[in-house]
Scaffold this active site. Structure first.
Site, short mmCIF file in Angstrom:
data_model
loop_
_atom_site.label_atom_id
_atom_site.label_comp_id
_atom_site.label_asym_id
_atom_site.label_seq_id
_atom_site.Cartn_x
_atom_site.Cartn_y
_atom_site.Cartn_z
CG ASP B 454 35.55 55.37 59.64
OD1 ASP B 454 35.65 54.27 59.46
OD2 ASP B 454 36.52 56.11 58.96
CG ASP B 631 36.92 58.65 55.15
OD1 ASP B 631 35.85 58.28 54.86
OD2 ASP B 631 38.18 57.96 55.15
CG ASP B 635 33.04 55.94 56.36
OD1 ASP B 635 33.05 54.67 56.26
OD2 ASP B 635 34.05 56.42 57.01
#
Lengths: 54, 735
Positions: B454, B631, B635
């Site tokens: 991410d 995190d 996600d």
């Protein structure tokens, strides 16, 4: 108010929502919300089509 | 033959959910029909015998719902090598969903469907006896009790073995307490195993000591009473050491409730606190519960939970976690979670589950364990017959060789090799703040060949700053700032804090916000979102964030987020390992491209959380083993979908995050791969030892190299008992 994708009854408490052309729309599920975001015009013109992939 | 299973479904709130759940259930191969009831929240499923309830639950969870299950842990009196058989029996019991055994602690955790069966029925049907662990504490008690029991028997064994060495004439009487009190555990264990038509180490020990002791009655010239007693004593030495190591290990992952001071000065156990209680913590004390600071401030050391050594300043309104220490200051804490639900308790539960990991190589080990003891008994008989009838040895020496074979063989080390190695690695990582929620990850990491990161907050610091702005309507930026004060998004924090009246506020994750501020309609968000909702009346529409005021173009902003220092190192490390790396982000801005180019990796931008899941699936379909690093909150679903989901912990909502692994910072990624290599290496070394030991020692004991090397049964037993101690100790040896 109804879910513009599947036609189900939904209320403003639904966490699945979006804004399009300045107007709020609420959905019964993440699936319907995604479907609407892909092609909002189709649902706004053609009305609900039942559950996506259903 | 069809059967019916009833499941309690969690999270259904409308007819669509009913459809989705029933479709997901019917998609499982072997399900004949599924009837889902919204009012009762249950699903009745007709399924063929081949379908496992686990598959049904997986299907429901994949569809985004959950199934209510219960679990309990039981400590059973069996040897590690017998556990696979018991697991098999349990899994075949109706209503049992999943079974995880932990050979190193001798516990089995059973997940079951409470609508179908009760705890007691499971144990009755699977014919299992043991002690249900009601809490962490009882587990500690049990491991220590085991150690104490063994110590007692060992002391008796040592005293009477020495006496029988000194007073050889009385060895018959002096050996009785050793063979039949100290050794009672082994005889009982052997009887139980044989009754269940299985075999274990106890069978070998009981058989070898009894053969020697009983045959001595008929061989008055060469009695082996003393040898039989020594054999039991030597085995006990190893067993007691092993129990000590286990007790130490398990007490390390057990958290005792802390003492908490209520506002009226009373001291209570933290397990007695209720949500809503206010407690007082003074400088230097341990924080006894999860809660919110109601009053006061201080520096809190959370190293026990996060491995982070630096104390964090916490003020009124900040959350604190049980187990952390108030380094200095004074806090009044409003308790928000009771003890059983506290983060530290969840952490210990998670870690205990990680210990139950089964590494793929274990399948082979289980197969070997099944035939191990019968094979040894056969070799022992062949040994006796060979020495007696082919080599015409005396009965006594033939007996000694055949008993030595029984005494030297060690199936225990096979059973312990994997769990001990995993236990130690998971444990060591935890001390460094890396939490493995699933021990199998240690093995899965080895196959990872694609890592998806991410971006915001993972690769970058997640601290945006506004680098340029244009206003088409005067005051638009100020209105946007007032509106953004309501949002928690990282970009929102880039706006200055300006007070104003926000009448309505709606947030659309990953796209933007709508608010009514001081009587104006304000929309702030990414380009697509704003252009979809605004009559953008100016040519210029290029920027990261657009502002729309009263349906007209209000302004454009460009924002920047800094790459984390460690990101480059981690990505270079992965590239060096020939692992593909990509960025997947919800961000639409050009900055994604800049960051990806700077790091020299591919990127996918403008993704919703669902798109990220699709991306993970796409790569999996292409045959990649995917690791997703995010995190953990935004996600969560992509992390769940990946083969190895890694959540970076930055906050107190850790328990909610989805990763199989939880790390503190990107730096820990290298550590993960290292830990995985070490764990697999340890497992292999332990197994090499366990197999190698038996392959070498059994022929030696059978007298293959006699007269050059001869192994009396009591020394054979000593070698055997140290074989499993060595596996336990070797797991502890740092590489």
């Amino acid at each position: 108010m109804i879910d513009p994708v599947c036609g189900m009854e939904v209320d403003e408490k639904s966490k699945y929502k979006t804004m399009y052309k300045g107007k709020m729309y609420y959905f019964c599920s993440a699936g319907c919300l995604r479907e609407f975001q892909k092609n909002p015009e189709e649902y706004l013109r053609g009305g609900p089509k039942g559950m996506p992939n259903g | 033959m069809d059967k019916e299973e009833e499941l309690k479904i969690i999270g259904m709130h409308c007819a669509t959910c009913v459809l989705t759940v029933s479709k997901s259930l019917k998609s499982v191969r072997g399900v004949r029909d599924a009837e889902v009831n919204l009012a009762t929240g249950t699903a009745k499923v007709i399924l063929s015998d081949s379908v496992r309830v686990k598959d049904l639950i997986r299907a429901v969870r994949k569809a985004g719902y959950d199934v209510a299950t219960d679990r309990f842990t039981i400590r059973v009196e069996v040897n590690p090598e017998e556990l696979p058989k018991i697991e098999k029996k349990l899994i075949e019991t109706k209503g049992v969903i999943d079974v995880n055994s932990n050979a190193s602690l001798g516990t089995i955790t059973i997940e079951y469907n409470p609508l179908v069966i009760t705890k007691e029925d499971i144990l009755r049907e699977a014919k299992i006896k043991g002690e249900i662990l009601s809490s962490e504490k009882s587990e500690k008690d049990i491991t220590y009790r085991e150690f104490k029991d063994l110590s007692r028997r060992l002391i008796v064994g040592i005293i009477f073995s020495i006496l029988s060495l000194v007073f050889t004439h009385y060895s018959l009487f002096l050996s009785i307490p050793v063979v039949y009190y100290s050794g009672l555990r082994f005889h009982r264990g052997a009887y139980r195993a044989l009754k269940n038509k299985s075999t274990n180490m106890d069978v070998l020990v009981s058989l070898s000591s009894n053969v020697m002791w009983i045959s001595s009655i008929f061989l008055p010239n060469h009695p082996f009473f003393m040898d039989s007693a020594l054999l039991i004593t030597f085995v006990l030495i190893g067993k007691t050491l092993e129990a000590y190591i286990k007790a130490r290990m398990s007490s390390d992952i057990i958290v005792e409730p802390y003492k908490a001071r209520l506002k009226d000065g009373r001291l209570v156990d933290s397990s007695k606190l209720n949500v809503g209680d206010v407690i007082i913590v003074k400088s230097g004390e341990r924080i006894p519960a999860d809660g919110i600071i109601d009053n006061g401030e201080g520096e809190v050391d959370e190293s026990i939970l996060t491995g982070e050594q630096k104390p964090v300043l916490k003020k009124k309104g900040d959350s604190v976690l049980a187990g952390s220490v108030l380094a200095n200051g004074y806090l009044e804490i409003y308790v928000t979670r009771n003890w059983d639900r506290s983060y530290i308790m969840q952490l210990t539960q998670t870690v205990r589950e990680a210990y139950n990991a089964r590494v793929s190589i274990q399948g082979l080990v289980d197969k070997v364990s099944e035939v191990f003891v019968p094979t040894i008994i056969t070799i022992s008989i062949i040994t006796f017959l060979t020495w007696r009838f082919l080599l015409h040895s005396t009965i006594i020496s033939s007996l000694l060789f055949s008993v030595a074979v029984l005494a030297v063989a060690c199936p225990c080390a096979l059973g312990l090799a994997t769990p001990m190695a995993i236990l130690v690695r998971v444990h060591r990582s935890l001390k460094r703040g890396i939490v493995f929620r699933d021990g199998n990850v240690l093995e899965e990491l080895k196959n990872v060949n694609l890592v998806i990161f991410d971006k915001t907050g993972t690769i970058t610091e997640g601290k945006y700053s506004i680098v340029s702005k244009k206003e088409f309507i005067e005051g638009a930026f100020e209105l946007a700032s007032i509106a953004e004060s309501k949002s928690n998004h990282p970009i929102a924090r880039a706006f200055p804090t300006i007070n104003g009246i926000v009448e309505t506020f709606e947030e659309f994750p990953g796209r933007g916000i709508y608010a009514r501020v001081n009587g104006n309609d304000v929309i702030v968000g990414n380009k697509d979102f704003v252009l979809n909702n605004c009559e953008w009346n100016v040519e210029d529409k290029e920027g990261d964030i657009l502002i729309c005021v009263n349906n007209k173009a209000g302004g454009i902003l460009s924002v920047r987020d800094k790459i984390r220092e460690e990101a480059k190192d981690v990505i270079n490390f992965l590239k060096y390992k020939k692992i593909n790396v990509v960025i997947a982000t919800g961000d639409h801005s050009e900055q994604v491209e800049e960051i990806a180019n700077e790091l020299g990796i591919k990127y996918y931008k403008g993704l919703t959380p669902e798109d990220k899941v699709d991306l993970v699936r796409k790569f999996k379909d292409e045959g990649y083993k995917v690791m997703f690093v995010g995190d953990g909150v935004n996600d969560a679903i992509a992390i769940k979908e990946a083969d190895v989901g890694v959540a970076i912990y930055s906050g107190t909502e850790l328990a909610k995050s989805a990763g199989k692994v939880i790390i503190r910072s990107l730096k820990d990624i290298e550590e993960l791969f290292r830990e995985s290599n070490l764990a697999i290496r340890k497992v292999k070394e332990n197994l090499a030892w366990a197999f190698g030991y038996n392959i070498i020692m059994v022929p030696l004991a059978s007298g293959l190299l006699y007269p050059y090397i001869f192994l009396p049964p009591e020394y054979a037993a000593l070698a055997m008992s140290f074989s499993s101690v060595i596996v336990s100790l070797w797991s502890l040896v740092p590489i």
